[in-house]
Design a protein around this motif. Structure first.
Motif, short mmCIF file in Angstrom:
data_model
loop_
_atom_site.label_atom_id
_atom_site.label_comp_id
_atom_site.label_asym_id
_atom_site.label_seq_id
_atom_site.Cartn_x
_atom_site.Cartn_y
_atom_site.Cartn_z
N GLY A 128 0.79 -1.23 0.00
CA GLY A 128 0.00 0.00 0.00
C GLY A 128 0.82 1.28 0.00
N ALA A 129 2.14 1.17 0.06
CA ALA A 129 2.99 2.35 0.15
C ALA A 129 3.19 2.98 -1.23
CB ALA A 129 4.34 1.99 0.76
N ARG A 130 3.38 4.28 -1.24
CA ARG A 130 3.78 5.02 -2.45
C ARG A 130 5.28 5.27 -2.32
NH1 ARG A 130 3.91 10.89 -3.95
NH2 ARG A 130 3.74 11.21 -1.73
N VAL A 131 6.03 5.02 -3.38
CA VAL A 131 7.50 5.08 -3.31
C VAL A 131 8.04 5.95 -4.43
CG1 VAL A 131 9.64 3.72 -3.28
CG2 VAL A 131 7.51 2.72 -2.39
N LEU A 132 8.96 6.82 -4.07
CA LEU A 132 9.71 7.59 -5.06
C LEU A 132 11.19 7.45 -4.72
CD1 LEU A 132 10.03 9.65 -7.38
CD2 LEU A 132 9.77 11.47 -5.66
N ALA A 133 11.98 7.10 -5.72
CA ALA A 133 13.44 7.05 -5.56
C ALA A 133 14.06 8.05 -6.52
CB ALA A 133 13.95 5.64 -5.84
N ASP A 162 7.90 5.31 -8.46
CA ASP A 162 8.50 6.08 -9.54
C ASP A 162 9.99 6.29 -9.28
OD1 ASP A 162 8.52 7.42 -11.95
OD2 ASP A 162 7.60 9.25 -11.18
N PHE A 163 10.73 6.46 -10.36
CA PHE A 163 12.17 6.68 -10.30
C PHE A 163 12.50 7.96 -11.05
CE2 PHE A 163 16.37 6.20 -12.30
CZ PHE A 163 17.16 5.99 -11.18
N ILE A 164 13.31 8.81 -10.44
CA ILE A 164 13.80 10.02 -11.09
C ILE A 164 15.31 9.96 -11.14
CG2 ILE A 164 14.00 12.53 -10.94
CD1 ILE A 164 11.27 12.53 -9.51
#
Length: 194
Positions: A128-133, A162-164
């Motif tokens: 359920g977590a939202r992840v941004l790296a 998402d990945f930036i």
């Protein structure tokens, strides 16, 4: 005092092996103060920001030396702000810590800055977590391709992940400062808007 809409736990980096005492004035801790301060300043009473400290500076193999202190900091936030979503922000070793703490269901959002992801740490993050790296292309201390692989795997599992990539970016986040900090603020803003 009114409860916040979001609690934010900031986890600084460290190193692979070291029993040197962790200090609030060491570069890895100081590197995260601008993140902590700008998040609190931007969002005011809607958030409560806490920056964790550890006993020693190193991960130290299977000892995972910072984890008891990081878990304690998370538990304190959970007790203080019952049922409040918790966002985790971690740099380098702190990025490894946030992935492991991401198994906790009260953790709603995870921001990993140039994370030191080893042994598929990202697999511990709950669904359920939202992840941004965010990772600099020129990082020579941690591996941007591994981070991207982890995000791809989380996305394949169905997570909002998402990945930036930071062009020419290094590990210390001292380049493209506006990008690193701007994306962190956007990330917290999105967490508040959910």
């Amino acid at each position: 005092m009114r409860s916040p809409k979001l609690a934010v736990l900031v986890l600084p980096g460290g190193t692979d092996f070291s029993y040197k005492p962790f200090s609030r004035t060491q570069p890895s801790a100081m590197r995260m103060y601008p993140f902590s301060l700008s998040i609190q300043a931007r969002f005011g009473t809607a958030v409560r920001v806490h920056q964790a400290t550890y006993r020693v500076y190193g991960w130290n193999g299977g000892q995972a030396s910072p984890m008891p202190y990081a878990r304690s900091a998370l538990d304190q936030l959970k007790q203080r702000y019952l049922d409040t979503p918790i966002a985790l922000v971690g740099h380098s070793m702190g990025g490894r810590i946030v992935a492991q703490l991401g198994a906790d269901e009260q953790v709603s959002d995870i921001l990993a800055l140039a994370p030191w992801w080893q042994f598929a740490d990202w697999r511990q993050i709950h669904d359920g977590a939202r992840v941004l790296a965010i990772h600099g292309e020129n990082d020579t201390l941690t591996r941007p391709r591994r981070t991207e692989k982890g995000i791809e795997e989380l996305r394949a599992r169905g997570l909002d992940a998402d990945f930036i990539s930071v062009p020419d970016g290094g590990h210390a986040m001292l380049d493209h400062v506006g990008l690193w900090h701007g994306r962190a603020l956007d990330f917290v803003g999105d967490a508040l808007g959910r």
